[in-house]
Design a protein around this motif. Structure first.
Motif, mmCIF file in Angstrom:
data_model
loop_
_atom_site.group_PDB
_atom_site.id
_atom_site.type_symbol
_atom_site.label_atom_id
_atom_site.label_comp_id
_atom_site.label_asym_id
_atom_site.label_seq_id
_atom_site.Cartn_x
_atom_site.Cartn_y
_atom_site.Cartn_z
ATOM 1 N N MET A 1 54.579 25.966 21.895
ATOM 2 C CA MET A 1 54.505 25.584 20.827
ATOM 3 C C MET A 1 53.574 24.489 20.326
ATOM 4 O O MET A 1 52.857 24.606 19.532
ATOM 5 N N PHE A 2 53.433 23.430 21.467
ATOM 6 C CA PHE A 2 52.203 22.449 21.076
ATOM 7 C C PHE A 2 51.267 22.666 22.297
ATOM 8 O O PHE A 2 51.340 22.906 23.426
ATOM 9 N N TYR A 3 50.030 22.486 21.678
ATOM 10 C CA TYR A 3 48.787 22.948 22.738
ATOM 11 C C TYR A 3 47.969 21.448 22.802
ATOM 12 O O TYR A 3 47.866 20.997 21.654
ATOM 13 N N LEU A 4 47.273 21.142 23.563
ATOM 14 C CA LEU A 4 46.007 20.303 23.478
ATOM 15 C C LEU A 4 45.017 21.227 23.543
ATOM 16 O O LEU A 4 44.470 22.145 23.974
ATOM 17 N N SER A 5 44.013 21.132 22.551
ATOM 18 C CA SER A 5 42.772 21.641 22.136
ATOM 19 C C SER A 5 41.556 20.559 22.101
ATOM 20 O O SER A 5 41.713 19.543 21.731
ATOM 21 N N LYS A 6 40.685 20.934 23.009
ATOM 22 C CA LYS A 6 39.628 19.976 23.356
ATOM 23 C C LYS A 6 38.245 20.616 21.837
ATOM 24 O O LYS A 6 38.087 21.577 21.928
ATOM 25 N N ILE A 7 37.896 19.516 21.312
ATOM 26 C CA ILE A 7 37.036 19.955 20.021
ATOM 27 C C ILE A 7 35.606 18.959 20.195
ATOM 28 O O ILE A 7 35.872 17.950 20.859
ATOM 29 N N GLU A 8 34.670 19.706 20.198
ATOM 30 C CA GLU A 8 33.178 18.699 20.069
ATOM 31 C C GLU A 8 33.076 18.976 18.541
ATOM 32 O O GLU A 8 32.860 19.817 17.815
ATOM 33 N N HIS A 9 32.593 17.612 17.919
ATOM 34 C CA HIS A 9 32.444 17.478 16.463
ATOM 35 C C HIS A 9 31.233 16.348 15.988
ATOM 36 O O HIS A 9 31.318 15.468 16.925
ATOM 37 N N LYS A 10 30.315 16.765 15.441
ATOM 38 C CA LYS A 10 29.371 15.972 14.932
ATOM 39 C C LYS A 10 29.959 14.968 13.875
ATOM 40 O O LYS A 10 30.250 15.603 12.701
ATOM 41 N N LEU A 11 30.137 13.836 13.963
ATOM 42 C CA LEU A 11 30.883 12.823 12.966
ATOM 43 C C LEU A 11 30.254 11.855 12.571
ATOM 44 O O LEU A 11 29.411 11.085 13.137
ATOM 45 N N THR A 12 30.046 11.818 11.187
ATOM 46 C CA THR A 12 29.357 10.616 10.446
ATOM 47 C C THR A 12 30.323 9.563 10.050
ATOM 48 O O THR A 12 31.349 10.051 9.521
ATOM 49 N N LEU A 13 30.327 8.198 10.560
ATOM 50 C CA LEU A 13 31.272 7.436 10.107
ATOM 51 C C LEU A 13 30.978 6.527 9.174
ATOM 52 O O LEU A 13 29.762 6.144 8.824
ATOM 53 N N PRO A 14 31.715 6.709 8.034
ATOM 54 C CA PRO A 14 31.697 5.865 6.674
ATOM 55 C C PRO A 14 31.388 4.401 7.012
ATOM 56 O O PRO A 14 32.299 3.799 7.946
ATOM 57 N N PRO A 15 30.603 3.701 6.343
ATOM 58 C CA PRO A 15 30.316 2.255 6.414
ATOM 59 C C PRO A 15 31.596 1.472 6.320
ATOM 60 O O PRO A 15 31.716 0.430 6.838
ATOM 61 N N SER A 16 32.650 1.864 5.507
ATOM 62 C CA SER A 16 33.818 1.065 5.178
ATOM 63 C C SER A 16 34.302 0.833 6.720
ATOM 64 O O SER A 16 35.230 0.108 6.640
#
Length: 198
Positions: free
Chosen positions: A1-16
């Protein structure tokens, strides 16, 4: 029912978020982006489990926010065919039953997966809403009405990810990005009677 999924993502971090420690800021932004969202073929994101790695922090010309390449694990809800889950009735209509397991409400039992013999009695005001009855015997009191207080054990038949519609008619049901279709098993809470049907 629950799984761990590994993700690679390019993330832009907001200045706030730059006043926070970098790990906490990235975790907060990942939760904002992925929590309670459905990712096709992976399921519904329940939580950000951990951050495996983060690289970068570059600020590109014309952009005021740093960009990181983040590898992280998400806890995903994705039931598998054959799994048995307990849910509560959310709605009942001529097409079947809609169930909820608390955090996920798009579980459908179509009429052809309900136990036979059964019957549907529409409400007086609205023909699309009503109550389903399971007639399990020949006796006078051998009929169960499926009420909102009942727990329904169901067996998952399929999980699908329908394509996002460009336009949706006003009268249609809300779009569900992940649908669980199932076959029901019934449990009445009041008398603790189990009926497992095939």
């Amino acid at each position: 029912m629950f799984y761990l999924s590994k993700i690679e993502h390019k993330l832009t971090l907001p200045p706030s978020l730059l006043a926070l420690p970098i790990g906490e800021a990235i975790h907060t932004e990942l939760e904002r982006l992925f929590l309670d969202k459905v990712i096709a073929n992976l399921g519904l994101c329940v939580s950000v489990y951990d951050i495996v790695s983060m690289e970068g922090g570059s600020i590109f010309p014309g952009d005021g926010a740093p960009t990181y390449l983040v590898v992280f694990n998400l806890i995903m809800f994705r039931p598998f065919p054959g799994e048995i889950i307990t849910g509560k009735l959310v709605s009942s209509d001529v097409d079947g039953l809609r169930l909820s397991i608390g955090f996920f409400d798009d579980i459908y039992i179509p009429t052809h997966h309900m136990p036979n013999p059964n019957r549907y009695e529409p409400e007086n005001r609205n023909k699309n809403k009503g109550t389903w009855f399971w007639d399990y015997g020949e006796e006078i009191d051998s009929s169960f009405s499926i009420n909102y207080t009942d727990e329904i054990k169901f067996q998952v038949q399929s999980v699908s990810y329908p394509p996002i519609p460009v336009e949706q008619p006003k009268e249609s049901k809300p779009f569900a990005p992940m649908l669980v279709s199932d076959k029901w098993h019934f449990r009445r809470k009041q008398d603790r009677l189990w009926r497992i049907l095939r």
